[in-house]
Design an enzyme around this catalytic site. Structure first.
Site, PDB file in Angstrom:
ATOM      1  N   ARG A  98       0.819  -1.214   0.000  1.00  0.00           N
ATOM      2  CA  ARG A  98       0.000   0.000   0.000  1.00  0.00           C
ATOM      3  C   ARG A  98       0.849   1.259   0.000  1.00  0.00           C
ATOM      4  O   ARG A  98       0.532   2.230  -0.705  1.00  0.00           O
ATOM      5  CB  ARG A  98      -0.939  -0.029   1.213  1.00  0.00           C
ATOM      6  CG  ARG A  98      -1.782   1.240   1.419  1.00  0.00           C
ATOM      7  CD  ARG A  98      -2.419   1.766   0.149  1.00  0.00           C
ATOM      8  NE  ARG A  98      -3.135   0.750  -0.618  1.00  0.00           N
ATOM      9  CZ  ARG A  98      -3.436   0.883  -1.896  1.00  0.00           C
ATOM     10  NH1 ARG A  98      -3.071   1.962  -2.577  1.00  0.00           N
ATOM     11  NH2 ARG A  98      -4.094  -0.077  -2.526  1.00  0.00           N
ATOM     12  N   LYS A 133       2.386  25.046  -3.370  1.00  0.00           N
ATOM     13  CA  LYS A 133       1.143  24.430  -2.885  1.00  0.00           C
ATOM     14  C   LYS A 133       1.269  22.917  -2.962  1.00  0.00           C
ATOM     15  O   LYS A 133       0.629  22.245  -3.774  1.00  0.00           O
ATOM     16  CB  LYS A 133      -0.049  24.937  -3.690  1.00  0.00           C
ATOM     17  CG  LYS A 133      -0.279  26.433  -3.529  1.00  0.00           C
ATOM     18  CD  LYS A 133      -1.395  26.932  -4.417  1.00  0.00           C
ATOM     19  CE  LYS A 133      -1.566  28.437  -4.260  1.00  0.00           C
ATOM     20  NZ  LYS A 133      -2.621  28.980  -5.160  1.00  0.00           N
ATOM     21  N   LYS A 165       4.982  39.813  -2.690  1.00  0.00           N
ATOM     22  CA  LYS A 165       3.562  39.803  -3.020  1.00  0.00           C
ATOM     23  C   LYS A 165       2.872  41.027  -2.414  1.00  0.00           C
ATOM     24  O   LYS A 165       3.512  41.872  -1.790  1.00  0.00           O
ATOM     25  CB  LYS A 165       2.924  38.503  -2.530  1.00  0.00           C
ATOM     26  CG  LYS A 165       3.496  37.263  -3.218  1.00  0.00           C
ATOM     27  CD  LYS A 165       2.629  36.048  -2.979  1.00  0.00           C
ATOM     28  CE  LYS A 165       3.113  34.870  -3.799  1.00  0.00           C
ATOM     29  NZ  LYS A 165       2.184  33.723  -3.743  1.00  0.00           N
ATOM     30  N   ASP A 220      -0.628  38.495 -11.944  1.00  0.00           N
ATOM     31  CA  ASP A 220      -1.526  37.605 -11.208  1.00  0.00           C
ATOM     32  C   ASP A 220      -2.983  37.895 -11.527  1.00  0.00           C
ATOM     33  O   ASP A 220      -3.461  39.028 -11.377  1.00  0.00           O
ATOM     34  CB  ASP A 220      -1.288  37.763  -9.706  1.00  0.00           C
ATOM     35  CG  ASP A 220      -2.039  36.732  -8.903  1.00  0.00           C
ATOM     36  OD1 ASP A 220      -1.984  35.545  -9.247  1.00  0.00           O
ATOM     37  OD2 ASP A 220      -2.687  37.126  -7.906  1.00  0.00           O
TER      38      ASP A 220
END
Length: 289
Positions: A98, A133, A165, A220
């Site tokens: 697994r 992320k 940012k 962005d």
């Protein structure tokens, strides 16, 4: 990035989590003398990633388990194809099954999704890159999978490059500094090899940022029209990165605006696990197939 030390550390932790006091099922039902032969088989089309990690799951469980891959990371495969053979003590094969599959399925899923993004951007100059992320503790594995799928990596950690940012700029503004002044002051404190990237969300922010001599400017959540305008405005003075929830259905259009980089958080935070299976045959005194 995917060093032997990293692989061993991550896999050992996963094995310990899965069987903290041993595998009571194998201890009760599988004779110590039983051996097993298993095939890692694809149940869907995809791109392989995680061969080394899959192998480590078995080798760390029992060095007597042998794993032989028929192909390597980055290779495309078809449903039904046998990707690897596993052979060794049955209890060890079953105990590691697994964990080995979890890593291979996760990493191959990322590689497969990345390959789809890369294919959509083919023929343009845009690179498909990942973001931070990632699953905590698994960043090196997931970033490796992006590379296996034909993508590229953004900064690995907060220690690798400067990325300014909106929240960072808000701090500077609160100190009475303009964007350009704040960036120039930061540049003075940085080593000459440190990459400086700045995120903007409006066209009128581009010139003040470029005036500070940044290396990369991130546009962005820009519309396609504003991306084209932004690329023309930058005019080669910095690397242009597009970011902001760019799905497979939009990536081609974004790439055609002329940006250099498209960063996609979904490569690691939303890639579905690929369907892989391990077909096991157990043999030996007292064992049943």
């Amino acid at each position: 990035m995917l060093t032997p030390t990293t692989v061993s550390s991550v896999v050992a932790a996963a094995l310990a989590e899965d069987a903290p006091w041993g595998d009571v099922t194998c201890e009760a039902f599988v004779p110590p003398s039983a051996t097993a032969v298993a095939q890692l088989r694809a149940r869907t089309d995809g791109v392989l990633a995680g061969a080394e990690v899959f192998t480590a799951a078995f080798r760390l469980t029992d060095p007597g388990v042998a794993v032989q891959f028929h192909t390597g990371d980055g290779a495309r495969f078809r449903s039904g194809e046998v990707l690897a053979e596993v052979q060794g003590p049955a209890a060890a094969v079953l105990r590691a099954e697994r964990i080995g599959l979890n890593f291979a399925q996760r990493m191959s899923g990322i590689a497969t999704l990345t390959a789809r993004y890369v294919a959509e951007a083919a023929g343009t100059k845009a690179r498909i890159v990942d973001t931070r992320k990632t699953t905590p503790g698994l960043r090196a594995l997931e970033r490796h999978a992006v590379r296996a799928g034909g993508g590229f990596n953004h900064r690995f950690s907060l220690s690798d490059a400067v990325m300014v940012k909106d929240n960072h700029l808000a701090v500077a503004a609160n100190q009475g500094l303009s964007v350009t002044e704040a960036l120039l002051a930061a540049r003075e404190r940085l080593g000459h090899t440190t990459h400086l990237e700045v995120e903007v969300d409006r066209l009128d922010q581009i010139e003040p940022v470029l005036a500070a001599g940044v290396d990369t400017i991130m546009l962005d959540n820009f519309s396609l029209a504003d991306l084209r305008t932004g690329v023309a405005q930058v005019a080669g003075r910095a690397i242009v990165e597009a970011s902001g929830t760019i799905g497979l259905e939009q990536v081609r259009s974004v790439a055609e605006t002329g940006v250099d980089v498209i960063s996609v958080g979904a490569l690691t935070h939303s890639a579905p696990a690929l369907d892989l299976g391990l077909d096991v045959t157990v043999a030996g005194p007292g064992a049943q197939d």
